[in-house]
Design a protein around this motif. Structure first.
Motif, PDB file in Angstrom:
ATOM      1  N   LEU A   4     -47.543 -10.005 -17.654  1.00 14.51           N
ATOM      2  CA  LEU A   4     -46.089 -10.038 -17.508  1.00 14.51           C
ATOM      3  C   LEU A   4     -45.705 -11.005 -16.403  1.00 14.51           C
ATOM      4  O   LEU A   4     -44.821 -11.858 -16.578  1.00 14.51           O
ATOM      5  CB  LEU A   4     -45.574  -8.640 -17.202  1.00 14.51           C
ATOM      6  N   ASP A   5     -46.392 -10.890 -15.245  1.00 16.08           N
ATOM      7  CA  ASP A   5     -46.104 -11.821 -14.144  1.00 16.08           C
ATOM      8  C   ASP A   5     -46.504 -13.235 -14.520  1.00 16.08           C
ATOM      9  O   ASP A   5     -45.769 -14.195 -14.280  1.00 16.08           O
ATOM     10  CB  ASP A   5     -46.854 -11.381 -12.872  1.00 16.08           C
ATOM     11  N   LYS A  32     -38.094 -15.113 -23.996  1.00 12.32           N
ATOM     12  CA  LYS A  32     -37.651 -15.710 -22.736  1.00 12.32           C
ATOM     13  C   LYS A  32     -36.519 -14.902 -22.108  1.00 12.32           C
ATOM     14  O   LYS A  32     -36.486 -14.703 -20.890  1.00 12.32           O
ATOM     15  CB  LYS A  32     -37.195 -17.153 -22.972  1.00 12.32           C
ATOM     16  N   ALA A  33     -35.588 -14.429 -22.958  1.00 10.31           N
ATOM     17  CA  ALA A  33     -34.480 -13.639 -22.436  1.00 10.31           C
ATOM     18  C   ALA A  33     -34.975 -12.315 -21.857  1.00 10.31           C
ATOM     19  O   ALA A  33     -34.516 -11.871 -20.790  1.00 10.31           O
ATOM     20  CB  ALA A  33     -33.466 -13.379 -23.549  1.00 10.31           C
ATOM     21  N   LEU A  34     -35.938 -11.682 -22.520  1.00  9.87           N
ATOM     22  CA  LEU A  34     -36.486 -10.433 -22.004  1.00  9.87           C
ATOM     23  C   LEU A  34     -37.180 -10.641 -20.673  1.00  9.87           C
ATOM     24  O   LEU A  34     -37.025  -9.854 -19.728  1.00  9.87           O
ATOM     25  CB  LEU A  34     -37.456  -9.837 -23.022  1.00  9.87           C
ATOM     26  N   LEU A  35     -37.976 -11.690 -20.567  1.00 13.26           N
ATOM     27  CA  LEU A  35     -38.688 -11.958 -19.315  1.00 13.26           C
ATOM     28  C   LEU A  35     -37.726 -12.306 -18.197  1.00 13.26           C
ATOM     29  O   LEU A  35     -37.913 -11.890 -17.054  1.00 13.26           O
ATOM     30  CB  LEU A  35     -39.699 -13.072 -19.532  1.00 13.26           C
ATOM     31  N   ALA A  36     -36.697 -13.054 -18.537  1.00 11.69           N
ATOM     32  CA  ALA A  36     -35.708 -13.387 -17.512  1.00 11.69           C
ATOM     33  C   ALA A  36     -35.001 -12.127 -17.012  1.00 11.69           C
ATOM     34  O   ALA A  36     -34.797 -11.948 -15.803  1.00 11.69           O
ATOM     35  CB  ALA A  36     -34.694 -14.379 -18.079  1.00 11.69           C
ATOM     36  N   ASN A  37     -34.639 -11.256 -17.919  1.00 12.91           N
ATOM     37  CA  ASN A  37     -33.990 -10.004 -17.521  1.00 12.91           C
ATOM     38  C   ASN A  37     -34.935  -9.107 -16.733  1.00 12.91           C
ATOM     39  O   ASN A  37     -34.525  -8.414 -15.795  1.00 12.91           O
ATOM     40  CB  ASN A  37     -33.483  -9.258 -18.753  1.00 12.91           C
ATOM     41  N   SER A  38     -36.218  -9.113 -17.122  1.00 15.82           N
ATOM     42  CA  SER A  38     -37.200  -8.322 -16.385  1.00 15.82           C
ATOM     43  C   SER A  38     -37.349  -8.837 -14.964  1.00 15.82           C
ATOM     44  O   SER A  38     -37.399  -8.059 -14.006  1.00 15.82           O
ATOM     45  CB  SER A  38     -38.543  -8.348 -17.118  1.00 15.82           C
ATOM     46  N   THR A  39     -37.446 -10.144 -14.827  1.00 11.87           N
ATOM     47  CA  THR A  39     -37.578 -10.747 -13.496  1.00 11.87           C
ATOM     48  C   THR A  39     -36.339 -10.471 -12.649  1.00 11.87           C
ATOM     49  O   THR A  39     -36.439 -10.214 -11.443  1.00 11.87           O
ATOM     50  CB  THR A  39     -37.798 -12.266 -13.633  1.00 11.87           C
ATOM     51  N   ASN A  62     -33.542  -4.669 -27.295  1.00  7.48           N
ATOM     52  CA  ASN A  62     -34.931  -5.115 -27.257  1.00  7.48           C
ATOM     53  C   ASN A  62     -35.737  -4.344 -26.210  1.00  7.48           C
ATOM     54  O   ASN A  62     -35.208  -3.835 -25.228  1.00  7.48           O
ATOM     55  CB  ASN A  62     -34.993  -6.615 -26.957  1.00  7.48           C
ATOM     56  N   LEU A  63     -37.047  -4.304 -26.427  1.00  3.36           N
ATOM     57  CA  LEU A  63     -37.912  -3.436 -25.627  1.00  3.36           C
ATOM     58  C   LEU A  63     -39.200  -4.158 -25.239  1.00  3.36           C
ATOM     59  O   LEU A  63     -39.788  -4.860 -26.050  1.00  3.36           O
ATOM     60  CB  LEU A  63     -38.253  -2.174 -26.425  1.00  3.36           C
ATOM     61  N   LEU A  64     -39.613  -3.948 -23.985  1.00  2.00           N
ATOM     62  CA  LEU A  64     -40.939  -4.345 -23.519  1.00  2.00           C
ATOM     63  C   LEU A  64     -41.733  -3.079 -23.243  1.00  2.00           C
ATOM     64  O   LEU A  64     -41.262  -2.183 -22.536  1.00  2.00           O
ATOM     65  CB  LEU A  64     -40.850  -5.172 -22.231  1.00  2.00           C
ATOM     66  N   VAL A  65     -42.947  -2.984 -23.803  1.00  2.00           N
ATOM     67  CA  VAL A  65     -43.838  -1.867 -23.542  1.00  2.00           C
ATOM     68  C   VAL A  65     -45.017  -2.424 -22.742  1.00  2.00           C
ATOM     69  O   VAL A  65     -45.753  -3.270 -23.233  1.00  2.00           O
ATOM     70  CB  VAL A  65     -44.325  -1.215 -24.855  1.00  2.00           C
ATOM     71  N   VAL A  66     -45.205  -1.953 -21.509  1.00  3.88           N
ATOM     72  CA  VAL A  66     -46.189  -2.527 -20.582  1.00  3.88           C
ATOM     73  C   VAL A  66     -47.399  -1.605 -20.504  1.00  3.88           C
ATOM     74  O   VAL A  66     -47.270  -0.390 -20.317  1.00  3.88           O
ATOM     75  CB  VAL A  66     -45.560  -2.716 -19.184  1.00  3.88           C
ATOM     76  N   THR A  67     -48.588  -2.188 -20.648  1.00  5.04           N
ATOM     77  CA  THR A  67     -49.822  -1.402 -20.590  1.00  5.04           C
ATOM     78  C   THR A  67     -50.264  -1.183 -19.146  1.00  5.04           C
ATOM     79  O   THR A  67     -49.741  -1.787 -18.209  1.00  5.04           O
ATOM     80  CB  THR A  67     -50.938  -2.121 -21.360  1.00  5.04           C
ATOM     81  N   ARG A  68     -51.258  -0.301 -18.978  1.00  4.86           N
ATOM     82  CA  ARG A  68     -51.780  -0.010 -17.650  1.00  4.86           C
ATOM     83  C   ARG A  68     -52.715  -1.129 -17.182  1.00  4.86           C
ATOM     84  O   ARG A  68     -53.194  -1.929 -17.977  1.00  4.86           O
ATOM     85  CB  ARG A  68     -52.539   1.310 -17.666  1.00  4.86           C
ATOM     86  N   ASP A  69     -53.010  -1.102 -15.878  1.00  6.71           N
ATOM     87  CA  ASP A  69     -53.889  -2.129 -15.314  1.00  6.71           C
ATOM     88  C   ASP A  69     -55.296  -2.042 -15.875  1.00  6.71           C
ATOM     89  O   ASP A  69     -56.002  -3.046 -15.959  1.00  6.71           O
ATOM     90  CB  ASP A  69     -53.938  -1.984 -13.784  1.00  6.71           C
ATOM     91  N   THR A  70     -55.733  -0.844 -16.246  1.00  8.88           N
ATOM     92  CA  THR A  70     -57.131  -0.649 -16.645  1.00  8.88           C
ATOM     93  C   THR A  70     -57.380  -0.955 -18.112  1.00  8.88           C
ATOM     94  O   THR A  70     -58.468  -0.687 -18.620  1.00  8.88           O
ATOM     95  CB  THR A  70     -57.542   0.810 -16.373  1.00  8.88           C
ATOM     96  N   VAL A  71     -56.407  -1.485 -18.817  1.00  4.27           N
ATOM     97  CA  VAL A  71     -56.577  -1.717 -20.242  1.00  4.27           C
ATOM     98  C   VAL A  71     -57.682  -2.739 -20.484  1.00  4.27           C
ATOM     99  O   VAL A  71     -57.800  -3.722 -19.772  1.00  4.27           O
ATOM    100  CB  VAL A  71     -55.253  -2.188 -20.882  1.00  4.27           C
ATOM    101  N   ALA A  72     -58.527  -2.460 -21.451  1.00  2.00           N
ATOM    102  CA  ALA A  72     -59.598  -3.390 -21.830  1.00  2.00           C
ATOM    103  C   ALA A  72     -59.142  -4.153 -23.061  1.00  2.00           C
ATOM    104  O   ALA A  72     -59.037  -3.598 -24.143  1.00  2.00           O
ATOM    105  CB  ALA A  72     -60.891  -2.628 -22.110  1.00  2.00           C
ATOM    106  N   LEU A 120     -39.687  -1.126 -20.579  1.00  3.54           N
ATOM    107  CA  LEU A 120     -38.535  -1.843 -20.056  1.00  3.54           C
ATOM    108  C   LEU A 120     -37.594  -2.085 -21.226  1.00  3.54           C
ATOM    109  O   LEU A 120     -37.941  -2.806 -22.173  1.00  3.54           O
ATOM    110  CB  LEU A 120     -38.957  -3.168 -19.416  1.00  3.54           C
ATOM    111  N   ALA A 121     -36.420  -1.479 -21.168  1.00  3.88           N
ATOM    112  CA  ALA A 121     -35.502  -1.516 -22.310  1.00  3.88           C
ATOM    113  C   ALA A 121     -34.226  -2.264 -21.945  1.00  3.88           C
ATOM    114  O   ALA A 121     -33.721  -2.174 -20.821  1.00  3.88           O
ATOM    115  CB  ALA A 121     -35.155  -0.097 -22.765  1.00  3.88           C
ATOM    116  N   GLN A 122     -33.728  -3.014 -22.900  1.00  3.53           N
ATOM    117  CA  GLN A 122     -32.488  -3.759 -22.713  1.00  3.53           C
ATOM    118  C   GLN A 122     -31.316  -2.946 -23.261  1.00  3.53           C
ATOM    119  O   GLN A 122     -31.344  -2.471 -24.389  1.00  3.53           O
ATOM    120  CB  GLN A 122     -32.567  -5.099 -23.447  1.00  3.53           C
ATOM    121  N   GLY A 123     -30.317  -2.760 -22.440  1.00  4.66           N
ATOM    122  CA  GLY A 123     -29.139  -2.027 -22.880  1.00  4.66           C
ATOM    123  C   GLY A 123     -28.204  -2.890 -23.704  1.00  4.66           C
ATOM    124  O   GLY A 123     -28.203  -4.121 -23.607  1.00  4.66           O
TER     125      GLY A 123
END
Length: 550
Positions: free
Chosen positions: A11-12, A51-58, A86-96, A175-178
């Motif tokens: 994501l970053d 791009k719009a989702l990432l911009a809103n997330s940032t 629109n929706l972002l679903v973020v996984t955990r750090d330990t995901v393989a 992360l959900a967009q209203g």
């Protein structure tokens, strides 16, 4: 609606790389039935949304609902979600990751992923789907989702739900967009159909005005109108036959033989079902029964197809009245078109074919209603006629005079006319909710039309079932009414010859039609001279058994 699943690191990384260099964006590796398209529009659309989702997330403008709220909001499988886009679903750090360099684990647009074969199963993890026969009850899953994982589906021809448990991604957060676009509605109409309706109604109105202004003779609408007319001007053809019943009237019409006849007791108790003729009963009941059986078979066929071909439709009767569902559509005449062009939307031939399919049941039920109403008119007319033999009554006419009572221009009394008309209206409304034209245009998060649209004839199994039961109840009610007893007397029904024979009033009696009348014997046999039966305002007696009357 658009979804993505990302790792926190990606994501970053994704935000830094692609927001600075948006032209370097590629669709990425898709591992979860993305239904992606090779056309340029799809790629550009995905790029812009991402791009719009990432911009809103940032910028921190995206909401962060709990996983349970996220599943409940996005797992319903319907596009009219209130308040969310629109929706972002973020996984955990330990995901393989099976592919370490994969930035996006899965992506899809809501209206394409929620299809006839997958529906809302994306929110349930692979283990849950396997344990529950590949069916996703998202509400049950959300209440028990202490841990939430997603996994790819590897569909094939034999099984559309081949899961890969080895590739599961634990979900950390959403992360959900209203949005304030829960669903927009438009009034759409066909100019040519509207013109046809206006012209047809104008012609009907013209005919009504023409008839009312040119035909000034008294209307003969009810049995009371017929009795009043024959009492005012007795029929010369039936002078010597005072109490013809319906069957005798038919024979008398062919042979023309009159004369005195003996009053006989009916061989069986007269009931309402004796009033309509046998051919009328056979035609009406045959048409109704054939329609009921055909609709029942088609309903079962449609439900079985929904269960077999579309596993997400667990309960076909859960589809609401007039509610569009992409699985519940009718393609008998190939009228369903996915992504029709503007020219196809404006095509009168396409629209007329859809209207024909959707309104064919209305035409059939209208024809059955006429047959149903004719049977009731015959039964009620026979009952109304028979009551004159038991007590004195005023005539029910369309233009009441003297002691006559008004009928408000209805052939049936209000007691029957209103329930039958109301029942017909309810049945037509149920049918309108059973089959309907559905044109769906999909809007993006910003309210702009997307490239995908649908034009179908949809159906609702629940509305069809209720219409079937309601229509069957109307037929059953007609049959049960047929068992009601008629008053002792002449079974004339609405046969005009039998009514005319019963209206041979005494010659010296005038203005009988304006008074309260009763049918019976005004004179009894005296020696070889027969008695006389008719409608009269005078006192009458019941005819004597086996005596001659004229």
């Amino acid at each position: 609606m658009y979804y993505e699943a990302l790792t926190p690191q990606s994501l970053d990384y994704y935000a830094k790389k692609y927001l600075k260099n948006p032209l370097q964006w590629e669709a990425g590796s898709l591992g979860y039935n993305s239904y992606s398209s090779d056309n340029d529009f799809w790629q550009a659309d995905v790029c812009n949304i991402s791009k719009a989702l990432l911009a809103n997330s940032t910028a921190g403008t995206l909401s962060r609902p709990s996983n349970e709220d996220c599943i409940l909001a996005y797992g319903s499988g319907n596009g009219n979600m209130k308040g969310w886009a629109n929706l972002l679903v973020v996984t955990r750090d330990t995901v393989a990751l099976p592919y370490p360099n994969t930035t996006i684990l899965l992506q899809f647009r809501y209206q394409e992923y929620v299809s006839n074969s997958t529906d809302n199963n994306w929110v349930c993890d692979p283990d849950y789907l396997i344990d529950n026969n590949y069916k996703c009850n998202y509400k049950h899953f959300a209440a028990n989702a202490s841990s939430w994982t997603l996994g790819p589906v590897n569909a094939n021809a034999e099984n559309p739900y081949v899961l890969l448990p080895s590739a599961q991604w634990p979900i950390d957060y959403c992360l959900a967009q209203g949005t304030d676009i829960p669903g927009k509605y438009q009034l759409q109409y066909s100019l040519i159909i509207m013109i046809c309706v206006l012209v047809a109604n104008a012609i009907k109105l013209t005919c009504m005005i023409l008839i009312l202004s040119t035909h000034l003779e008294p209307a003969v609408t009810t049995i009371g109108d017929g009795i009043a007319s024959f009492l005012q001007r007795p029929d010369l053809f039936t002078v010597d036959r005072p109490f013809l019943n319906r069957q005798q009237a038919r024979r008398f019409k062919k042979l023309g033989v009159g004369g005195p006849d003996r009053w006989r007791k009916p061989r069986f108790t007269l009931r309402w079902w004796n009033a309509p003729s046998l051919p009328r009963w056979i035609i009406t009941l045959t048409l109704c029964i054939v329609t009921i059986i055909a609709v029942s078979l088609l309903l079962e066929y449609g439900n079985s197809n929904l269960r077999k071909g579309f596993p997400q439709v667990l309960r076909p009767y859960s589809i609401g009245f007039g509610a569009y569902n992409s699985a519940a559509t009718i393609n008998i005449f190939k009228t369903s078109i996915t992504s029709p062009t503007a020219e196809q939307f404006a095509s009168n031939s396409l629209l007329l074919s859809l209207v024909t399919v959707a309104n064919l049941p209305q035409v059939i039920v209208s024809c059955l209603y006429f047959a149903h109403n004719t049977v009731y008119t015959s039964m009620v007319s026979a009952d109304e006629f028979s009551r004159f033999s038991s007590h004195r009554k005023a005539l029910r006419t369309t233009d009441p005079r003297g002691e006559q009572i008004s009928t408000c221009w209805l052939s049936l009394p209000w007691m029957y006319a209103l329930p039958i008309a109301l029942s017909s209206s309810v049945l037509h409304w149920l049918i309108s909710q059973s089959m309907f034209i559905a044109r769906t245009e999909i809007l993006d998060t910003y309210g702009q039309p997307g490239p995908i649209s649908y034009l179908d004839v949809g159906f609702s199994p629940l509305a069809i079932l209720l219409a079937l039961l309601f229509g069957s109840g109307m037929v059953l009610g007609m049959i049960l009414n047929g068992f009601r007893k008629l008053k002792p007397g002449v079974l004339a029904g609405n046969n005009s010859l039998a009514i005319a024979a019963a209206c041979q009033r005494p010659e010296k009696e005038v203005y009988v039609q304006l008074k309260r009348v009763q049918w019976g014997a005004v004179t009894h046999p005296e020696g070889v001279r027969p008695g006389h039966c008719c409608f009269t305002s005078q006192d009458v007696e019941a005819p004597r058994l086996s005596e001659l009357y004229i």
